[in-house]
Design an enzyme around this catalytic site. Structure first.
Site, PDB file in Angstrom:
ATOM      1  N   HIS A   1      -6.918  -4.579  10.295  1.00  0.00           N
ATOM      2  CA  HIS A   1      -6.672  -4.359   8.869  1.00  0.00           C
ATOM      3  C   HIS A   1      -5.413  -5.084   8.412  1.00  0.00           C
ATOM      4  O   HIS A   1      -4.497  -5.336   9.186  1.00  0.00           O
ATOM      5  CB  HIS A   1      -6.646  -2.862   8.508  1.00  0.00           C
ATOM      6  CG  HIS A   1      -5.439  -2.097   8.922  1.00  0.00           C
ATOM      7  ND1 HIS A   1      -5.435  -0.727   9.054  1.00  0.00           N
ATOM      8  CD2 HIS A   1      -4.171  -2.488   9.226  1.00  0.00           C
ATOM      9  CE1 HIS A   1      -4.230  -0.323   9.401  1.00  0.00           C
ATOM     10  NE2 HIS A   1      -3.445  -1.376   9.507  1.00  0.00           N
TER      11      HIS A   1
ATOM     12  N   ASP B   1       0.816  -1.212   0.000  1.00  0.00           N
ATOM     13  CA  ASP B   1       0.000   0.000   0.000  1.00  0.00           C
ATOM     14  C   ASP B   1       0.849   1.263   0.000  1.00  0.00           C
ATOM     15  O   ASP B   1       2.077   1.203   0.149  1.00  0.00           O
ATOM     16  CB  ASP B   1      -0.943  -0.002   1.219  1.00  0.00           C
ATOM     17  CG  ASP B   1      -0.236  -0.383   2.513  1.00  0.00           C
ATOM     18  OD1 ASP B   1       1.004  -0.299   2.567  1.00  0.00           O
ATOM     19  OD2 ASP B   1      -0.920  -0.751   3.477  1.00  0.00           O
TER      20      ASP B   1
ATOM     21  N   GLU C   1      -9.456  -1.741   5.509  1.00  0.00           N
ATOM     22  CA  GLU C   1     -10.037  -1.384   6.794  1.00  0.00           C
ATOM     23  C   GLU C   1     -11.306  -2.210   7.053  1.00  0.00           C
ATOM     24  O   GLU C   1     -11.913  -2.731   6.115  1.00  0.00           O
ATOM     25  CB  GLU C   1     -10.379   0.106   6.798  1.00  0.00           C
ATOM     26  CG  GLU C   1      -9.178   1.025   6.583  1.00  0.00           C
ATOM     27  CD  GLU C   1      -8.305   1.193   7.821  1.00  0.00           C
ATOM     28  OE1 GLU C   1      -8.024   0.190   8.513  1.00  0.00           O
ATOM     29  OE2 GLU C   1      -7.895   2.328   8.093  1.00  0.00           O
TER      30      GLU C   1
ATOM     31  N   ASN D   1      -7.112  -2.575  14.339  1.00  0.00           N
ATOM     32  CA  ASN D   1      -8.518  -2.836  13.989  1.00  0.00           C
ATOM     33  C   ASN D   1      -8.656  -4.057  13.088  1.00  0.00           C
ATOM     34  O   ASN D   1      -9.714  -4.304  12.525  1.00  0.00           O
ATOM     35  CB  ASN D   1      -9.133  -1.599  13.322  1.00  0.00           C
ATOM     36  CG  ASN D   1      -8.397  -1.208  12.038  1.00  0.00           C
ATOM     37  OD1 ASN D   1      -7.484  -1.913  11.597  1.00  0.00           O
ATOM     38  ND2 ASN D   1      -8.795  -0.102  11.442  1.00  0.00           N
TER      39      ASN D   1
HETATM   40  P1  PGA Z   1       2.531  -1.744  12.767  1.00  0.00           P
HETATM   41  O1  PGA Z   1       1.388  -1.673  11.692  1.00  0.00           O
HETATM   42  O2  PGA Z   1       3.488  -2.794  12.299  1.00  0.00           O
HETATM   43  O3  PGA Z   1       3.146  -0.386  12.742  1.00  0.00           O
HETATM   44  O4  PGA Z   1       1.892  -2.081  14.061  1.00  0.00           O
HETATM   45  C1  PGA Z   1       0.788  -2.834  11.265  1.00  0.00           C
HETATM   46  C2  PGA Z   1      -0.311  -2.498  10.310  1.00  0.00           C
HETATM   47  O5  PGA Z   1      -0.971  -1.466  10.499  1.00  0.00           O
HETATM   48  O6  PGA Z   1      -0.519  -3.270   9.371  1.00  0.00           O
END
Ligand code: PGA
Length: 243
Positions: free
Chosen positions: A138, A67, A143, A136
């Site tokens: 995702h 992304d 999302e 959450n």
């Molecule tokens: P993080 O993010 O590794 O910074 O916890 C994970 C994500 O949002 O996919």
């Protein structure tokens, strides 16, 4: 689903890096799906170390990132293209033409999503997709929603993601509101998936994603339906699973 327990963050990094190491050693022109965020950082350091020792060669590897923020200039130090070069690519012998990341500066978001789907298709699909998990649930920037999205698409980030990512921007108002992300179908089409998680703050969502109902409200729960998922997580992140 194969769940690998790691003692701590360092151990998680080593174990996850060794899975990528094996993938690239067995198939030097692998297509690696890569991720940003805090969790993969130590994995990338391990891969750089393996490259420096002469144990890993990225000269034929192709990469596609999950992304990118939409509307952020490529040169911004918050962009994911910047993140990937600063934390991995500039330290290894990957060919720049083999690196693929959605272009968040394309003013035509739909055209960019179509282009990115085409890139993945022309590479022959993803051999190994690395994933983190958001608070959450995702994966990529897919999302929580009332349906699973298919291919690459433009999303509006949720308040929870903006809150989680503001640490990189200093101030919440600076966090882009949109992103371009591979869809669930793009991710689920990868031949192998490597999901990594660290820390107690991921324990609840990891347990929900891996053992709860399969629902677009927890996008990572779809991984239960994939035939080749390895989860590498540390004791804290697995604490709800083992409870
Ligand atoms: P993080 O993010 O590794 O910074 O916890 C994970 C994500 O949002 O996919």
């Amino acid at each position: 689903m194969n769940i690998v327990n790691a003692k701590d963050f360092d151990s998680m990094n080593r174990k996850a890096a060794s899975i990528i190491f094996t993938q690239v050693t067995l198939k030097p022109d692998s297509v690696l799906g890569l991720a940003t965020g805090s969790t993969p950082l130590g994995i990338y350091q391990n891969l750089i170390e393996l490259y420096r020792k002469g144990d890993l060669d990225f000269s034929s590897v192709r990469t596609v990132n999950l992304d990118e923020y939409y509307g952020l200039d490529k040169s911004s130090d918050q962009s994911y293209v910047y993140f990937m070069w600063e934390n991995l690519f500039k330290f290894i012998n990957i060919k720049p033409e083999n690196v693929h990341i959605p272009n968040g500066a394309n003013t035509d978001a739909d055209a960019e999503c179509r282009r990115y789907n085409q890139v993945i298709a022309e590479l022959g699909g993803i051999d190994l997709q690395l994933l983190g998990i958001g608070h959450n649930g995702h994966i990529g920037f897919n999302e929580p929603s009332d349906h699973f999205e298919g291919g690459t698409h433009c999303v509006t980030l949720t308040a929870s993601t903006i809150e989680a990512n503001k640490r990189f921007f200093g101030d919440e108002s600076q966090v882009p509101r949109k992103a371009i992300t591979m869809g669930i179908k793009s991710i689920m089409s990868a031949r192998r998936i490597l999901l990594v998680a660290s820390g107690v703050e991921k324990a609840e969502i990891l347990c929900e994603a891996l053992t709860g109902p399969i629902t677009p409200k927890v996008p990572a729960s779809i991984l239960q339906l994939h035939g080749s998922v390895t989860v590498v997580a540390d004791e804290e992140a697995l604490s709800r699973m083992n409870a």
